[in-house]
Design a protein around this motif. Structure first.
Motif, PDB file in Angstrom:
ATOM      1  N   ASP A 442     -14.017  -5.384  -4.680  1.00  0.00           N
ATOM      2  CA  ASP A 442     -13.564  -4.191  -4.071  1.00  0.00           C
ATOM      3  C   ASP A 442     -13.908  -4.336  -2.751  1.00  0.00           C
ATOM      4  N   ARG A 445     -11.501  -6.505  -0.915  1.00  0.00           N
ATOM      5  CA  ARG A 445     -10.183  -5.998  -0.747  1.00  0.00           C
ATOM      6  C   ARG A 445     -10.152  -5.033   0.255  1.00  0.00           C
ATOM      7  N   ARG A 446     -11.128  -4.048   0.403  1.00  0.00           N
ATOM      8  CA  ARG A 446     -10.973  -3.055   1.517  1.00  0.00           C
ATOM      9  C   ARG A 446     -10.970  -3.706   3.063  1.00  0.00           C
ATOM     10  N   ARG A 447     -11.897  -4.717   2.873  1.00  0.00           N
ATOM     11  CA  ARG A 447     -11.816  -5.311   4.275  1.00  0.00           C
ATOM     12  C   ARG A 447     -10.476  -6.105   4.477  1.00  0.00           C
ATOM     13  N   GLY A 449      -7.431  -4.974   3.346  1.00  0.00           N
ATOM     14  CA  GLY A 449      -6.580  -3.873   3.582  1.00  0.00           C
ATOM     15  C   GLY A 449      -6.879  -3.287   5.075  1.00  0.00           C
ATOM     16  N   GLN A 450      -8.188  -3.362   5.439  1.00  0.00           N
ATOM     17  CA  GLN A 450      -8.362  -2.831   6.808  1.00  0.00           C
ATOM     18  C   GLN A 450      -7.629  -3.805   7.827  1.00  0.00           C
TER      19      GLN A 450
END
Length: 455
Positions: A442, A445-447, A449-450
């Protein structure tokens, strides 16, 4: 085998005796003369034709037997059963208990494909005889086989095919099909087939060395092989919070659990193999009052069973995996592990051999896989949520080692150092253990997405 191409073959001669007639084939190889008698002229003519055909095709003749090399090897070949027993005897002294078991398992799988069908004893009895007696040197040399095995052994001795038959493609393909299947007929795991093929390859190399085969027949057979899954399933890898829950739950599983908290701690915090943890003596520990300690691993004691080990004990004492017998591997012990080990020594001490872990019943016995397996299964059920328990997460104690190596890699420890601590090559480490911790995807994935500018 000395050979010659200087061959001369004479016509069949007939000797008329008082009651029988014998037909002789006479020939010469180099300066040595040979003669073989037959009861009928047809048999003599057939044998002579084989010699003539071999000579005309340019085949060498063995000077010791007078026969073409192909015929000499076939007529003087050991049977497969005789050869397999000799191969096990040759390998036994230098093999670990695990390797002995693996060789016996492979040969017990292969041998039924190389014996006659008619009059064969029950399949389960044949396999049990081969695995438990014929391919176990210690038992075979102990004396007379048990009555239940004796008849099967006599049948195997007289109904086994010659080793030379393995040079025929249809025979070696039958053998390969056998090692590719489980006892229930379903496909065997790729890793199992690969391991058994390696044992078979080595055995056939020994047959070539003994001049029972001209070359290794496996080299000439092309079969489609599936790729084994070497990578660790990242779903089995626990994160630190999950590991803490599991270790706490182990300590709540009665006296056996209390005695094994430090054992599982060694797997998780120091990436020890179970056999290394079971073999660990108190003298190999450097445990300060606080902070980091060190483990000086002197060897391993994997479970093999008394029948396969040199000592006759449950565990076979060996050197560290992939290292010299005298090698020592140094592994750091983080503060939580140091605390667990100090507490264990203070409360339980060591067994009569100076080791931290042993039998729960006898002071000089070995730690049983079944005991720590049952404790782990109970602790896992108690510590994990229903969803986690239904998943592959930490299903086996060995998965704690995977978690340890993954933790080190994700913490940024150089792979060369991780490989040194874990007792692996860098290539194996990166292929097998370079997996993310549970719960890290997770964040990754956030990194991503950023970086993509996603909300």
């Amino acid at each position: 085998m000395e050979t010659s191409f200087d061959v001369r073959i004479w016509s069949v001669t007939t000797y008329q005796g008082t009651s029988t007639t014998t037909y002789y084939v006479r020939w010469k190889v180099a300066e040595k003369r040979f003669k073989r008698g037959f009861k009928t002229s047809a048999l003599a003519d057939s044998f002579r034709a084989q010699l003539v055909t071999a000579a005309r095709s340019g085949e060498a003749f063995a000077t010791a037997t007078g026969l073409p090399v192909s015929m000499s090897r076939e007529e003087h070949s050991a049977t497969w059963y005789e050869f397999a027993c000799a191969y096990v005897g040759m390998k036994w002294p230098d093999m670990s208990g695990k390797s002995r078991m693996g060789i016996a398992e492979t040969l017990a799988t292969v041998t039924p494909a190389l014996v006659a069908e008619a009059g064969r004893p029950r399949a389960d009895l044949v396999r049990r005889t081969l695995y438990s007696w014929s391919f176990n040197v210690r038992r075979r040399e102990s004396g007379t086989p048990p009555r239940e095995f004796a008849r099967t052994i006599r049948w195997l001795e007289t109904n086994s095919r010659p080793v030379a038959d393995l040079a025929r493609p249809e025979v070696i393909r039958t053998v390969l099909a056998t090692i590719g299947r489980r006892l229930d007929g379903k496909p065997a795991a790729v890793s199992t087939s690969r391991r058994k093929r390696a044992v078979l390859h080595n055995a056939l190399e020994y047959a070539v060395e003994r001049q029972l085969l001209p070359s290794n027949p496996l080299a000439a057979v092309r079969v489609r092989t599936q790729r084994a899954v070497d990578e660790v399933d990242r779903r089995v890898v626990v994160n630190p919070e999950q590991a803490a829950r599991l270790l706490a739950a182990v300590g709540q599983q009665g006296e056996a659990g209390e005695r094994l908290v430090a054992f599982f701690g060694l797997l998780y915090y120091a990436a020890l193999r179970p056999g290394e943890a079971a073999h660990l003596p108190a003298s190999a520990l450097r445990l300060p009052a606080e902070g980091w300690g060190e483990l000086f691993l002197p060897g391993s004691a994997p479970t093999t069973g008394a029948a396969w080990s040199d000592s006759g004990r449950r565990r076979d004492e060996r050197g560290l995996k992939h290292r010299a017998r005298e090698a020592v591997r140094v592994v750091p012990a983080p503060p939580p592990l140091t605390t667990l080990l100090r507490a264990h020594l203070e409360k339980f001490g060591t067994n009569t051999h100076g080791r931290l872990f042993g039998s729960m019943r006898t002071p000089d016995g070995d730690l049983s896989d079944s005991v720590y397996g049952r404790v782990w299964a109970s602790a896992r059920e108690a510590a994990l949520t229903a969803e986690e328990a239904a998943s592959p997460l930490a299903r086996r104690p060995y998965d704690l080692r995977h978690a340890a190596v993954s933790t080190w890699l994700n913490a940024g420890v150089p792979p060369t150092q991780v490989a040194e601590w874990a007792g692996h090559s860098v290539a194996v480490l990166l292929r097998v253990y370079a997996k993310c911790l549970a719960g890290q995807e997770d964040a990754a994935r956030r990194r991503v997405g950023q970086a993509l500018g996603l909300p």
